[in-house]
Design a protein around this motif. Structure first.
Motif, PDB file in Angstrom:
ATOM      1  N   GLY A 105      -8.523   7.217  -1.298  1.00 44.51           N
ATOM      2  CA  GLY A 105      -9.003   8.448  -1.905  1.00 44.51           C
ATOM      3  C   GLY A 105      -9.123   9.577  -0.900  1.00 44.51           C
ATOM      4  O   GLY A 105      -8.769  10.732  -1.197  1.00 44.51           O
ATOM      5  N   TRP A 106      -9.611   9.273   0.287  1.00 46.46           N
ATOM      6  CA  TRP A 106      -9.747  10.283   1.345  1.00 46.46           C
ATOM      7  C   TRP A 106      -8.390  10.873   1.704  1.00 46.46           C
ATOM      8  O   TRP A 106      -8.257  12.098   1.830  1.00 46.46           O
ATOM      9  N   VAL A 107      -7.376  10.025   1.869  1.00 46.10           N
ATOM     10  CA  VAL A 107      -6.045  10.526   2.217  1.00 46.10           C
ATOM     11  C   VAL A 107      -5.556  11.493   1.143  1.00 46.10           C
ATOM     12  O   VAL A 107      -5.057  12.580   1.450  1.00 46.10           O
ATOM     13  N   THR A 108      -5.732  11.127  -0.121  1.00 48.01           N
ATOM     14  CA  THR A 108      -5.259  11.958  -1.227  1.00 48.01           C
ATOM     15  C   THR A 108      -6.046  13.252  -1.364  1.00 48.01           C
ATOM     16  O   THR A 108      -5.470  14.331  -1.514  1.00 48.01           O
ATOM     17  N   GLU A 109      -7.358  13.146  -1.303  1.00 45.68           N
ATOM     18  CA  GLU A 109      -8.216  14.290  -1.611  1.00 45.68           C
ATOM     19  C   GLU A 109      -8.517  15.203  -0.420  1.00 45.68           C
ATOM     20  O   GLU A 109      -8.758  16.395  -0.610  1.00 45.68           O
ATOM     21  N   GLU A 110      -8.503  14.657   0.785  1.00 48.06           N
ATOM     22  CA  GLU A 110      -9.007  15.419   1.933  1.00 48.06           C
ATOM     23  C   GLU A 110      -7.986  15.700   3.024  1.00 48.06           C
ATOM     24  O   GLU A 110      -8.314  16.378   3.995  1.00 48.06           O
ATOM     25  N   ALA A 118      -0.430   6.477   3.364  1.00 44.79           N
ATOM     26  CA  ALA A 118      -1.653   5.746   3.035  1.00 44.79           C
ATOM     27  C   ALA A 118      -1.310   4.354   2.538  1.00 44.79           C
ATOM     28  O   ALA A 118      -1.948   3.363   2.914  1.00 44.79           O
ATOM     29  N   GLU A 119      -0.302   4.258   1.691  1.00 47.23           N
ATOM     30  CA  GLU A 119       0.105   2.949   1.167  1.00 47.23           C
ATOM     31  C   GLU A 119       0.618   2.047   2.293  1.00 47.23           C
ATOM     32  O   GLU A 119       0.332   0.850   2.319  1.00 47.23           O
ATOM     33  N   ALA A 120       1.347   2.627   3.233  1.00 51.26           N
ATOM     34  CA  ALA A 120       1.825   1.843   4.380  1.00 51.26           C
ATOM     35  C   ALA A 120       0.655   1.384   5.240  1.00 51.26           C
ATOM     36  O   ALA A 120       0.630   0.249   5.724  1.00 51.26           O
ATOM     37  N   ALA A 121      -0.333   2.256   5.434  1.00 51.61           N
ATOM     38  CA  ALA A 121      -1.510   1.881   6.223  1.00 51.61           C
ATOM     39  C   ALA A 121      -2.280   0.751   5.552  1.00 51.61           C
ATOM     40  O   ALA A 121      -2.848  -0.106   6.224  1.00 51.61           O
ATOM     41  N   LEU A 122      -2.275   0.734   4.228  1.00 51.18           N
ATOM     42  CA  LEU A 122      -2.962  -0.320   3.476  1.00 51.18           C
ATOM     43  C   LEU A 122      -2.097  -1.567   3.312  1.00 51.18           C
ATOM     44  O   LEU A 122      -2.532  -2.545   2.706  1.00 51.18           O
ATOM     45  N   ALA A 123      -0.875  -1.533   3.837  1.00 53.08           N
ATOM     46  CA  ALA A 123       0.077  -2.643   3.743  1.00 53.08           C
ATOM     47  C   ALA A 123       0.428  -2.960   2.300  1.00 53.08           C
ATOM     48  O   ALA A 123       0.644  -4.110   1.936  1.00 53.08           O
ATOM     49  N   HIS A 124       0.514  -1.914   1.475  1.00 51.57           N
ATOM     50  CA  HIS A 124       0.927  -2.095   0.091  1.00 51.57           C
ATOM     51  C   HIS A 124       2.442  -1.987  -0.012  1.00 51.57           C
ATOM     52  O   HIS A 124       3.060  -1.177   0.684  1.00 51.57           O
ATOM     53  N   LEU A 125       3.034  -2.774  -0.886  1.00 54.04           N
ATOM     54  CA  LEU A 125       4.452  -2.657  -1.180  1.00 54.04           C
ATOM     55  C   LEU A 125       4.626  -1.501  -2.155  1.00 54.04           C
ATOM     56  O   LEU A 125       3.962  -1.449  -3.184  1.00 54.04           O
TER      57      LEU A 125
END
Length: 149
Positions: A105-110, A118-125
């Protein structure tokens, strides 16, 4: 928990973190594929505050298989122990997973960083199998700027 927040990592990844996965000189944590939810190696750029935590907890004679955050029994600290710390700090029900959700949320909003970082940092495919086949890099240096922020 602060290290987990600063790296946007999952609880199990930080609980089982060993010194052999950390390259302090390169400011990099490499999580082996077998410890990742998606079964793929994940590189995590370490910002200065995360490195400071590692420097503060590193024993003089740490071996590569030694845990970074062991329990008193030298085993991975349990999720229950972490949950109890949170419960004491916030009796309203803050959970460990909310840290990752808050990061997203922080990446998107702020910030102006793209969501794909952000998705790569979270290791999401992200994307379908074809799109992932063409995306060979892991945007490490761009994610380094994100984690510094």
């Amino acid at each position: 928990m602060r290290f987990m927040i600063l790296t946007a990592a999952r609880s199990g990844e930080t609980r089982r973190l060993s010194w052999g996965e950390v390259d302090l000189a390169a400011a990099l944590w490499t999580i082996p594929a077998e410890r990742m939810k998606a079964g793929r190696l994940h590189r995590v750029p370490l910002a200065a505050p995360a490195l400071a935590i590692l420097a503060a907890v590193r024993p003089d004679c740490a071996g590569p298989s030694d845990l970074v955050f062991p329990s008193r029994a030298e085993t991975p600290i349990s999720d229950m122990a972490r949950a109890m710390v949170l419960r004491g700090a916030d009796p309203n029900g803050f959970t460990i997973h909310r840290f990752r959700s808050s990061f997203r949320g922080w990446v998107t909003e702020e910030t102006d960083f793209p969501g794909v970082l952000a998705e790569a940092a979270l290791a999401h495919l992200v994307g379908d199998e074809t799109a992932r086949a063409y995306r060979r890099g892991d945007t490490l240096e761009k994610r380094r700027h994100l984690m510094d922020a």
